[in-house]
Design a protein around this motif. Structure first.
Motif, short mmCIF file in Angstrom:
data_model
loop_
_atom_site.label_atom_id
_atom_site.label_comp_id
_atom_site.label_asym_id
_atom_site.label_seq_id
_atom_site.Cartn_x
_atom_site.Cartn_y
_atom_site.Cartn_z
N ALA A 6 0.84 -1.20 0.00
CA ALA A 6 0.00 0.00 0.00
C ALA A 6 0.87 1.25 0.00
N GLY A 7 0.41 2.26 -0.69
CA GLY A 7 1.00 3.59 -0.64
C GLY A 7 -0.08 4.55 -0.20
N PRO A 154 9.39 -0.25 11.74
CA PRO A 154 10.77 -0.74 11.87
C PRO A 154 11.71 0.34 12.40
N GLY A 155 12.49 -0.04 13.40
CA GLY A 155 13.46 0.87 13.99
C GLY A 155 12.89 1.81 15.03
N LEU A 156 11.56 1.87 15.12
CA LEU A 156 10.92 2.79 16.06
C LEU A 156 10.01 2.09 17.07
N LEU A 157 9.19 1.17 16.61
CA LEU A 157 8.17 0.56 17.47
C LEU A 157 7.90 -0.87 17.05
N GLU A 158 8.02 -1.80 18.00
CA GLU A 158 7.67 -3.19 17.75
C GLU A 158 6.15 -3.33 17.81
N GLY A 159 5.56 -3.74 16.72
CA GLY A 159 4.12 -3.92 16.68
C GLY A 159 3.77 -5.20 15.96
N ASP A 160 2.60 -5.25 15.36
CA ASP A 160 2.13 -6.41 14.62
C ASP A 160 2.97 -6.57 13.35
N ALA A 161 3.76 -7.62 13.28
CA ALA A 161 4.67 -7.83 12.14
C ALA A 161 3.93 -8.06 10.84
N ARG A 162 2.63 -8.30 10.92
CA ARG A 162 1.83 -8.48 9.69
C ARG A 162 1.36 -7.14 9.10
N ARG A 163 1.56 -6.07 9.87
CA ARG A 163 1.17 -4.73 9.41
C ARG A 163 2.37 -3.81 9.62
N VAL A 164 3.07 -3.52 8.54
CA VAL A 164 4.33 -2.79 8.61
C VAL A 164 4.16 -1.41 7.98
N ALA A 165 4.52 -0.38 8.75
CA ALA A 165 4.42 1.00 8.29
C ALA A 165 5.81 1.57 8.04
N LEU A 166 6.03 2.09 6.84
CA LEU A 166 7.29 2.74 6.48
C LEU A 166 7.01 4.20 6.15
N GLU A 167 7.91 5.07 6.57
CA GLU A 167 7.78 6.48 6.18
C GLU A 167 8.25 6.62 4.73
N ALA A 168 7.36 7.08 3.88
CA ALA A 168 7.67 7.27 2.46
C ALA A 168 7.66 8.75 2.14
N TYR A 169 8.18 9.07 0.97
CA TYR A 169 8.20 10.46 0.50
C TYR A 169 8.17 10.44 -1.03
N PRO A 170 7.01 10.69 -1.64
CA PRO A 170 6.89 10.57 -3.10
C PRO A 170 7.78 11.54 -3.87
N GLY A 171 8.06 12.71 -3.30
CA GLY A 171 8.90 13.68 -4.00
C GLY A 171 10.29 13.15 -4.28
N LEU A 172 10.78 12.29 -3.43
CA LEU A 172 12.10 11.69 -3.61
C LEU A 172 12.16 10.87 -4.89
N LEU A 173 11.18 10.00 -5.09
CA LEU A 173 11.15 9.17 -6.28
C LEU A 173 10.77 9.97 -7.51
N ALA A 174 9.85 10.93 -7.35
CA ALA A 174 9.45 11.76 -8.49
C ALA A 174 10.63 12.52 -9.06
N ARG A 175 11.49 13.07 -8.20
CA ARG A 175 12.65 13.82 -8.69
C ARG A 175 13.64 12.92 -9.41
N LEU A 241 3.57 6.41 -5.98
CA LEU A 241 5.00 6.54 -5.70
C LEU A 241 5.34 5.96 -4.33
N CYS A 242 4.48 6.21 -3.34
CA CYS A 242 4.67 5.62 -2.02
C CYS A 242 4.54 4.10 -2.08
N LEU A 243 3.63 3.62 -2.92
CA LEU A 243 3.47 2.17 -3.12
C LEU A 243 4.76 1.54 -3.61
N VAL A 244 5.40 2.15 -4.57
CA VAL A 244 6.65 1.62 -5.12
C VAL A 244 7.74 1.64 -4.06
N GLN A 245 7.80 2.70 -3.26
CA GLN A 245 8.79 2.74 -2.18
C GLN A 245 8.53 1.65 -1.14
#
Length: 291
Positions: A6-7, A154-175, A241-245
Motif C-alpha cells: 500500500a502507498g 521498523p526501527g521505532l516501534l515493535e508492533g504487529d509484524a503483519r502490518r508494517v508502516a514505512l515512512e515514504a516520500y513521493p517527491g524523492l522518487l518523483a525527482r 509513488l509511495c506504493l513503489v517505495q
C-alpha cells in the motif's frame, strides 16, 4: 504469502474534495502491480482501515514518523520515541505551532528549523514544519493512529509484524524520474498543460524497467493510468509513488533485512524515509524539495 502493498498520500484534514488516497497492489517479479485506488474522506475512515487492513501488508505513508533530535532535546521532551509521540499527541495544533515558532525565533536566518538526519538524503521538509506543507500536523494526526492500531514501525516501534508502516516520500522518487518539474497543484488555476505533461512523463518513466533506480517498475491497467494522469492534484500519483517505495522495502525484508531497507544506524527517535539511504541507491538530484 506475499504481502499486500500500500502507498498512502496522507492529509491531516481529509475531506471528500481532498481525501486520503491509498494505492493498493502487489509485487510480481520486478513489477509493482497497481490493483486499485481507494479514497478515505475522514481520519475516522483511515483509522478504521488501519485497524483492519488485509493482512499481511507493507505500507508506505507520506507523513513524517519522528521529530529532529535537536528539537526534542531543546524542548526537554522525552527522548524515547513512543514517549515523545505520546507527549506530542497530547498537544493541540495551536500549541505545536506556538512551541515550534518560539524555537525558530531564537535561531539565526537560514537555520530556523531543526532537521532530521534523513532530510538531507531525501530532500524533504523538516518534520517540525507547520505550514507549506504542514507536515508537523500530518505527523500529529497520523502517527498516534498508527500506534493505536498496533502497526509495526521498523526501527521505532515493535508492533504487529503483519502490518508494517514505512515512512515514504513521493517527491524523492518523483525527482529521480523527472527532476524538479512540477506535476501537481491543489490550486485549479495552476493545473496547467505543463503539469499534465509532467504527470504523463512521470507515469511513463515509472513504468519503464530500470528507470526508478530501485530495480522495480509499475504495472497498471489503462483505466488506472488514466486516473493517475487526470488527477491534477497529484494525490493518486503520490500514493502510487509511495506504493513503489513500500515495495522496495518489502523486497529488502524478503531478503533478510529486518529494517525494510532503512539504514542500520537510523536514529531511533527520528526515524528515516524508506529508499532515502538505500544501499547503492541515490535518488537525490542535489537540491532540496518540499515534502
Amino acid at each position: 504469502m506475499a504481502p499486500l502493498l500500500a502507498g498512502c498520500d496522507f492529509s491531516s484534514s481529509p475531506t471528500r474534495r481532498k481525501p486520503i488516497v491509498l494505492a493498493l497492489g502487489q509485487l510480481d517479479g520486478d513489477a509493482v502491480v497497481l490493483q486499485r485506488l481507494q479514497a478515505l474522506e475522514s481520519l475516522q475512515d483511515w483509522g478504521d482501515w488501519l485497524r483492519a487492513p488485509p493482512a499481511p501488508v507493507v505500507a508506505g505513508f507520506d507523513l513524517p514518523f519522528g521529530l529532529p533530535r535537536e528539537l526534542v532535546q531543546a524542548l526537554g521532551w522525552p527522548l524515547q520515541w513512543q514517549a515523545c509521540m505520546a507527549h506530542y499527541a497530547g498537544l493541540t495544533r495551536a500549541q505545536i505551532r506556538d512551541c515550534f515558532a518560539a524555537f525558530c525565533a531564537q535561531r539565526p536566518p537560514g537555520g530556523k528549523f531543526a532537521h532530521r538526519a534523513t532530510d538531507g538524503p531525501a530532500g524533504s521538509s523538516p518534520s517540525m514544519k507547520w505550514v507549506n506543507p504542514p507536515v508537523a500536523f500530518m505527523m500529529h494526526a497520523g502517527v498516534p493512529r498508527l500506534i493505536a492500531a498496533g502497526w509495526h514501525l521498523p526501527g521505532l516501534l515493535e508492533g504487529d509484524a503483519r502490518r508494517v508502516a514505512l515512512e515514504a516520500y513521493p517527491g524523492l522518487l518523483a525527482r529521480a524520474l523527472i527532476g524538479r518539474r512540477s506535476y501537481k497543484s491543489d490550486t485549479r488555476a495552476k493545473q496547467s498543460a505543463e503539469r499534465l505533461a509532467a504527470r504523463q512523463d512521470l507515469l511513463a518513466r515509472l513504468q519503464q524497467p530500470g528507470a526508478t533506480g530501485l530495480e522495480l517498475h509499475l504495472r497498471a491497467g489503462a483505466a488506472l493510468c488514466d486516473v493517475l494522469v487526470q488527477d491534477a492534484r497529484g494525490d493518486c500519483l503520490d500514493a502510487v509513488l509511495c506504493l513503489v517505495q513500500a515495495a522496495w522495502g518489502a523486497r529488502r525484508h524478503a531478503t533478510g533485512d529486518a529494517l525494510y531497507g532503512l539504514p542500520e544506524g537510523l536514529d531511533p527517535l527520528e526515524g528515516a524515509i524508506v529508499t532515502a539511504q538505500g544501499q547503492g541507491v541515490d535518488l537525490r538530484p542535489g537540491a532540496t524539495s518540499a515534502r
